[in-house]
Design a protein around this motif. Structure first.
Motif, PDB file in Angstrom:
ATOM      1  N   TRP A   1      -7.579 -14.907   0.773  1.00 31.63           N
ATOM      2  CA  TRP A   1      -6.760 -13.907   0.082  1.00 31.63           C
ATOM      3  C   TRP A   1      -5.924 -14.554  -1.018  1.00 31.63           C
ATOM      4  O   TRP A   1      -5.748 -13.979  -2.096  1.00 31.63           O
ATOM      5  CB  TRP A   1      -5.845 -13.201   1.084  1.00 31.63           C
ATOM      6  N   THR A   2      -5.408 -15.753  -0.751  1.00 29.09           N
ATOM      7  CA  THR A   2      -4.610 -16.459  -1.750  1.00 29.09           C
ATOM      8  C   THR A   2      -5.449 -16.826  -2.959  1.00 29.09           C
ATOM      9  O   THR A   2      -5.008 -16.718  -4.108  1.00 29.09           O
ATOM     10  CB  THR A   2      -3.980 -17.722  -1.135  1.00 29.09           C
ATOM     11  N   PHE A   3      -6.695 -17.247  -2.710  1.00 32.13           N
ATOM     12  CA  PHE A   3      -7.636 -17.543  -3.796  1.00 32.13           C
ATOM     13  C   PHE A   3      -7.830 -16.295  -4.653  1.00 32.13           C
ATOM     14  O   PHE A   3      -7.806 -16.356  -5.891  1.00 32.13           O
ATOM     15  CB  PHE A   3      -8.950 -18.020  -3.176  1.00 32.13           C
ATOM     16  N   CYS A   4      -7.997 -15.138  -4.002  1.00 32.30           N
ATOM     17  CA  CYS A   4      -8.141 -13.873  -4.730  1.00 32.30           C
ATOM     18  C   CYS A   4      -6.880 -13.550  -5.525  1.00 32.30           C
ATOM     19  O   CYS A   4      -6.957 -13.109  -6.681  1.00 32.30           O
ATOM     20  CB  CYS A   4      -8.421 -12.731  -3.750  1.00 32.30           C
ATOM     21  N   GLU A   5      -5.708 -13.759  -4.920  1.00 33.85           N
ATOM     22  CA  GLU A   5      -4.440 -13.444  -5.584  1.00 33.85           C
ATOM     23  C   GLU A   5      -4.232 -14.292  -6.830  1.00 33.85           C
ATOM     24  O   GLU A   5      -3.780 -13.793  -7.866  1.00 33.85           O
ATOM     25  CB  GLU A   5      -3.291 -13.642  -4.587  1.00 33.85           C
ATOM     26  N   ARG A   6      -4.580 -15.568  -6.748  1.00 31.44           N
ATOM     27  CA  ARG A   6      -4.366 -16.458  -7.895  1.00 31.44           C
ATOM     28  C   ARG A   6      -5.145 -15.996  -9.127  1.00 31.44           C
ATOM     29  O   ARG A   6      -4.742 -16.274 -10.255  1.00 31.44           O
ATOM     30  CB  ARG A   6      -4.783 -17.887  -7.536  1.00 31.44           C
ATOM     31  N   PHE A   7      -6.250 -15.262  -8.904  1.00 28.41           N
ATOM     32  CA  PHE A   7      -7.074 -14.826 -10.025  1.00 28.41           C
ATOM     33  C   PHE A   7      -7.083 -13.306 -10.191  1.00 28.41           C
ATOM     34  O   PHE A   7      -7.939 -12.749 -10.869  1.00 28.41           O
ATOM     35  CB  PHE A   7      -8.498 -15.371  -9.871  1.00 28.41           C
ATOM     36  N   GLY A   8      -6.115 -12.633  -9.552  1.00 30.47           N
ATOM     37  CA  GLY A   8      -5.865 -11.229  -9.834  1.00 30.47           C
ATOM     38  C   GLY A   8      -6.833 -10.230  -9.259  1.00 30.47           C
ATOM     39  O   GLY A   8      -6.927  -9.106  -9.770  1.00 30.47           O
TER      40      GLY A   8
ATOM     41  N   PRO B   1     -13.482 -32.521 -10.749  1.00 32.74           N
ATOM     42  CA  PRO B   1     -12.107 -32.380 -11.248  1.00 32.74           C
ATOM     43  C   PRO B   1     -11.304 -31.391 -10.422  1.00 32.74           C
ATOM     44  O   PRO B   1     -11.858 -30.516  -9.759  1.00 32.74           O
ATOM     45  CB  PRO B   1     -12.311 -31.863 -12.684  1.00 32.74           C
ATOM     46  N   LYS B   2      -9.972 -31.533 -10.462  1.00 33.72           N
ATOM     47  CA  LYS B   2      -9.122 -30.644  -9.678  1.00 33.72           C
ATOM     48  C   LYS B   2      -8.031 -30.040 -10.554  1.00 33.72           C
ATOM     49  O   LYS B   2      -7.667 -30.583 -11.603  1.00 33.72           O
ATOM     50  CB  LYS B   2      -8.493 -31.393  -8.503  1.00 33.72           C
ATOM     51  N   THR B   3      -7.529 -28.894 -10.103  1.00 31.45           N
ATOM     52  CA  THR B   3      -6.461 -28.195 -10.804  1.00 31.45           C
ATOM     53  C   THR B   3      -5.633 -27.445  -9.772  1.00 31.45           C
ATOM     54  O   THR B   3      -6.032 -27.332  -8.609  1.00 31.45           O
ATOM     55  CB  THR B   3      -7.035 -27.212 -11.846  1.00 31.45           C
ATOM     56  N   SER B   4      -4.487 -26.952 -10.180  1.00 32.76           N
ATOM     57  CA  SER B   4      -3.625 -26.177  -9.282  1.00 32.76           C
ATOM     58  C   SER B   4      -3.305 -24.845  -9.954  1.00 32.76           C
ATOM     59  O   SER B   4      -2.376 -24.776 -10.776  1.00 32.76           O
ATOM     60  CB  SER B   4      -2.324 -26.938  -8.965  1.00 32.76           C
ATOM     61  N   PRO B   5      -4.069 -23.799  -9.642  1.00 34.72           N
ATOM     62  CA  PRO B   5      -3.790 -22.498 -10.240  1.00 34.72           C
ATOM     63  C   PRO B   5      -2.377 -22.052  -9.894  1.00 34.72           C
ATOM     64  O   PRO B   5      -1.958 -22.163  -8.741  1.00 34.72           O
ATOM     65  CB  PRO B   5      -4.832 -21.576  -9.581  1.00 34.72           C
ATOM     66  N   PRO B   6      -1.616 -21.569 -10.861  1.00 27.31           N
ATOM     67  CA  PRO B   6      -0.221 -21.195 -10.586  1.00 27.31           C
ATOM     68  C   PRO B   6      -0.120 -19.978  -9.683  1.00 27.31           C
ATOM     69  O   PRO B   6      -0.957 -19.074  -9.736  1.00 27.31           O
ATOM     70  CB  PRO B   6       0.339 -20.897 -11.983  1.00 27.31           C
ATOM     71  N   SER B   7       0.907 -19.958  -8.849  1.00 20.75           N
ATOM     72  CA  SER B   7       1.184 -18.780  -8.030  1.00 20.75           C
ATOM     73  C   SER B   7       1.705 -17.666  -8.929  1.00 20.75           C
ATOM     74  O   SER B   7       2.525 -17.907  -9.812  1.00 20.75           O
ATOM     75  CB  SER B   7       2.221 -19.106  -6.956  1.00 20.75           C
ATOM     76  N   ARG B   8       1.243 -16.446  -8.698  1.00 23.76           N
ATOM     77  CA  ARG B   8       1.747 -15.302  -9.449  1.00 23.76           C
ATOM     78  C   ARG B   8       2.979 -14.753  -8.729  1.00 23.76           C
ATOM     79  O   ARG B   8       3.025 -14.739  -7.497  1.00 23.76           O
ATOM     80  CB  ARG B   8       0.676 -14.222  -9.567  1.00 23.76           C
ATOM     81  N   PRO B   9       3.980 -14.260  -9.458  1.00 21.78           N
ATOM     82  CA  PRO B   9       5.220 -13.804  -8.814  1.00 21.78           C
ATOM     83  C   PRO B   9       5.116 -12.441  -8.147  1.00 21.78           C
ATOM     84  O   PRO B   9       5.998 -12.052  -7.398  1.00 21.78           O
ATOM     85  CB  PRO B   9       6.209 -13.748  -9.983  1.00 21.78           C
ATOM     86  N   TRP B  10       4.001 -11.718  -8.395  1.00 19.74           N
ATOM     87  CA  TRP B  10       3.941 -10.318  -7.971  1.00 19.74           C
ATOM     88  C   TRP B  10       3.943 -10.155  -6.457  1.00 19.74           C
ATOM     89  O   TRP B  10       4.514  -9.197  -5.929  1.00 19.74           O
ATOM     90  CB  TRP B  10       2.706  -9.640  -8.582  1.00 19.74           C
ATOM     91  N   SER B  11       3.312 -11.075  -5.743  1.00 18.17           N
ATOM     92  CA  SER B  11       3.316 -10.963  -4.281  1.00 18.17           C
ATOM     93  C   SER B  11       4.733 -11.124  -3.736  1.00 18.17           C
ATOM     94  O   SER B  11       5.144 -10.416  -2.806  1.00 18.17           O
ATOM     95  CB  SER B  11       2.381 -12.000  -3.659  1.00 18.17           C
TER      96      SER B  11
END
Length: 377
Positions: free
Chosen positions: A106-113, A297-307
């Motif tokens: 669910w968090t993976f889904c949230e990070r990408f809307g 390669p790795k990255t850290s998708p930012p948390s969205r504030p909406w949740s």
């Protein structure tokens, strides 16, 4: 332990989190029922409204994971695929090894809307459970009975209804069918040996029939498969209770994008392709075990504030009247009222403890413990 961490570890805080989730969920369920007449007038509008209503509920556990617990997620993926996440319909294949892997999905889904429109393949019994089950019913989640003869047609029909879905969605799929345990792994590898299949070290054998039906019926609307492999640093075994207690974990998620046209259309060929995919997933997990990281390669998708905003709004709306009610009960001085309130709180406490217990690995489904249930043909 700091003061804030001590506060997070208190059971009364866990009780309040569950209260907000359940109360807001029931309100959302009522609003979803009110959208029933709209389905007859504008199916597209009804779907869009239910996507938002679903987000009000499903984003709360994500907020607890990201903001209350502070759990971090590092994504391993190639930059070209990263730009497409959230911009296309996709099937997401995940490993099923941890108590909170569904929450990480669910968090993976949230990070990408795409959290509000994400889909899963769930057992039929969940459709009758208040809050999550009722919410999923209105979200057109695909339900199955785990009986192939009955599921083949109903699952296909449910998937075909997603062809005209108005927003981008991800369909999350646990091909192993049940959470990994030592007993289930032993049985699964016995089946692998009897059928001449390669043994897996970190996964159960995938169930190919449901996967094939999913891929076949989403061809033309989903354009890719996201092969996702989850692990946690330092051999951590995260739990829902740990998350509620504010314990911070660090998840590593390896995702590779595979265009759907690369998956064979024939059932036998698709099954062989999936078995090969899980052999590769097993090698990725072994690589992680030995090196502490996934390849690439790795990255850290930012948390969205909406949740977080959604969770805070619901908390203010629901905890304020609860506080007023408790204050009135205490000030009333009625022994009967106080006993009744105490009994209700005790019942709620037992209910919360039971719900937390059901997420534990050793309390999981018995599905997969018997060889007859691992018919992967």
């Amino acid at each position: 332990m700091g003061l804030l961490q001590l506060l997070k570890s208190q059971f009364v805080c866990h009780l309040l989190i569950f209260y907000v989730f359940l109360a807001s969920g029931l309100i959302v369920n009522l609003l979803q029922i009110c959208t029933l007449p709209l389905w007859l007038v504008s199916k597209r509008l009804a779907r869009r409204i239910n996507i938002r209503l679903c987000y009000w509920v499903s984003s709360q556990p994500v907020a607890v994971l990201e903001w209350w617990s502070g759990t971090q997620c590092t994504l391993y993926t190639d930059p070209e695929s990263y730009t497409l996440y959230g911009k296309e319909n996709a099937i997401v294949v995940m490993n099923h090894s941890f108590e909170i892997d569904f929450l990480c999905g669910w968090t993976f889904c949230e990070r990408f809307g795409v959290l509000g429109s994400s889909k899963v393949l769930a057992k039929k019994e969940l459709a009758y459970v208040p809050v999550i089950g009722w919410m999923w019913y209105f979200m057109e989640i695909v339900f199955c009975k785990r009986k192939w003869e009955e599921d083949r047609r109903t699952v296909a029909q449910s998937l075909q209804k997603l062809w005209d879905y108005p927003e981008k969605f991800w369909f999350l799929l646990f091909c192993e069918g049940t959470r990994l345990t030592p007993k289930k792994h032993e049985v699964s590898m016995q089946v692998a040996e009897s059928k001449g299949l390669a043994k897996l070290k970190h996964h159960l054998l995938p169930r190919t029939k449901g996967f094939w039906v999913t891929v076949q019926n989403l061809r033309g609307t989903a354009v890719a498969l996201y092969d996702s492999t989850l692990n946690f640093r330092n051999n951590e075994k995260p739990t829902v209770l740990g998350i509620l207690s504010g314990k911070k974990y660090h998840a590593d998620l390896y995702v590779r994008r595979i265009p759907l046209e690369q998956i064979p259309e024939g059932e036998a060929e698709c099954a062989a392709w999936l078995h090969k995919l899980y052999q590769e997933k097993d090698s990725f997990q072994e690589h992680y075990t030995q090196t502490g990281r996934f390849p690439g390669p790795k990255t850290s998708p930012p948390s969205r504030p909406w949740s977080l905003i959604n969770w805070l709004i619901w908390s203010c709306l629901l905890l304020y009247p609860l506080g007023l009610l408790l204050a009135r009960l205490i000030s009333s001085g009625s022994v009967f009222t106080l006993l009744a309130a105490g009994a209700l709180c005790a019942a709620a406490s037992l209910g919360v403890r039971w719900m937390i217990g059901q997420t534990e690995v050793d309390k999981g489904s018995s599905y997969g413990n018997k060889e007859v249930l691992l018919n992967i043909n």
